[in-house]
Design a protein around this motif. Structure first.
Motif, mmCIF file in Angstrom:
data_model
loop_
_atom_site.group_PDB
_atom_site.id
_atom_site.type_symbol
_atom_site.label_atom_id
_atom_site.label_comp_id
_atom_site.label_asym_id
_atom_site.label_seq_id
_atom_site.Cartn_x
_atom_site.Cartn_y
_atom_site.Cartn_z
ATOM 1 N N ASP A 72 -3.655 -6.692 12.627
ATOM 2 C CA ASP A 72 -4.799 -7.518 13.039
ATOM 3 C C ASP A 72 -6.124 -6.807 12.784
ATOM 4 O O ASP A 72 -7.132 -7.457 12.505
ATOM 5 N N ILE A 73 -6.119 -5.479 12.871
ATOM 6 C CA ILE A 73 -7.363 -4.739 12.614
ATOM 7 C C ILE A 73 -7.352 -4.091 11.232
ATOM 8 O O ILE A 73 -8.143 -3.212 10.954
ATOM 9 N N THR A 74 -6.447 -4.526 10.376
ATOM 10 C CA THR A 74 -6.330 -4.181 8.953
ATOM 11 C C THR A 74 -6.023 -2.715 8.640
ATOM 12 O O THR A 74 -6.328 -2.249 7.556
ATOM 13 N N CYS A 75 -5.400 -1.998 9.574
ATOM 14 C CA CYS A 75 -4.935 -0.646 9.257
ATOM 15 C C CYS A 75 -3.661 -0.705 8.420
ATOM 16 O O CYS A 75 -3.406 0.190 7.622
ATOM 17 N N ILE A 76 -2.866 -1.737 8.654
ATOM 18 C CA ILE A 76 -1.666 -1.950 7.859
ATOM 19 C C ILE A 76 -1.625 -3.414 7.445
ATOM 20 O O ILE A 76 -2.390 -4.231 7.962
ATOM 21 N N ARG A 77 -0.750 -3.739 6.523
ATOM 22 C CA ARG A 77 -0.623 -5.115 6.027
ATOM 23 C C ARG A 77 0.773 -5.644 6.316
ATOM 24 O O ARG A 77 1.756 -4.923 6.194
ATOM 25 N N ARG A 78 0.830 -6.919 6.700
ATOM 26 C CA ARG A 78 2.103 -7.629 6.803
ATOM 27 C C ARG A 78 2.490 -8.064 5.394
ATOM 28 O O ARG A 78 1.663 -8.606 4.673
ATOM 29 N N LEU A 79 3.729 -7.837 5.052
ATOM 30 C CA LEU A 79 4.234 -8.269 3.752
ATOM 31 C C LEU A 79 5.444 -9.160 3.987
ATOM 32 O O LEU A 79 6.323 -8.820 4.773
ATOM 33 N N HIS A 80 5.470 -10.275 3.338
ATOM 34 C CA HIS A 80 6.566 -11.222 3.506
ATOM 35 C C HIS A 80 7.582 -10.960 2.405
ATOM 36 O O HIS A 80 7.237 -10.932 1.232
ATOM 37 N N GLN A 81 8.831 -10.741 2.819
ATOM 38 C CA GLN A 81 9.848 -10.325 1.878
ATOM 39 C C GLN A 81 11.055 -11.248 1.944
ATOM 40 O O GLN A 81 11.331 -11.844 2.982
#
Length: 154
Positions: A72-81
């Motif tokens: 949510d604070i853009t330190c990491i990214r959600r990736l859909h796999q």
């Protein structure tokens, strides 16, 4: 790939967390360190298995909550796999996009500076949507997986 052991990166993530009203706790740091030590997308279960070495006692419930907060604070990214709902990968704090290997889950981040504003504007005009943001994730086969499959393309 980079490590948050680097003082400048650690300060950057601490500032992002503080700016959002959070601290860089030991479990959050462990999760960021796990993600910085790999170039693949990891599911929460994978993160927890690796993070327990850095933060004994880290619970799976914490690992499920923390990546969502960090995303949510853009330190990491959600990736859909394929095959599972989502994985997570460390992200630069600037806008970026991802290439994801379908075989090994390797993630390559690339800058989001390429202008897709024309496409976004056209879609907004055609659909009436007020588009606020976008995610671009390209899925394919990385060079290493192509090389290991002699019958595959390449």
């Amino acid at each position: 790939m980079f490590s948050i052991d680097c003082a400048a990166h650690r300060r950057t993530y601490e500032a992002a967390l503080r700016g959002a009203g959070f601290r860089l706790t030991r479990p959050r740091r462990a999760i960021l360190e796990v993600l910085s030590a790999t170039d693949e997308a990891l599911r929460p279960e994978d993160i927890q298995q690796r993070a327990v070495v850095r933060c004994p006692g880290i619970r799976l419930a914490t690992v499920y909550r923390t990546p969502n907060l960090l995303a949510d604070i853009t330190c990491i990214r959600r990736l859909h796999q394929e095959g599972h709902c989502q994985g997570f990968a460390l992200a630069s704090l600037s806008h970026s996009h991802h290439l994801v290997c379908r075989n090994c889950d390797q993630v390559v981040e690339f800058p989001g500076s390429e202008d897709i504003g024309g496409v976004i504007g056209q879609l907004a005009s055609q659909t009436g949507f007020q588009i606020e943001d976008h995610l671009l994730e390209l899925v394919g086969i990385c060079p290493a997986c192509q090389a290991s499959d002699p019958g595959g393309p390449g």
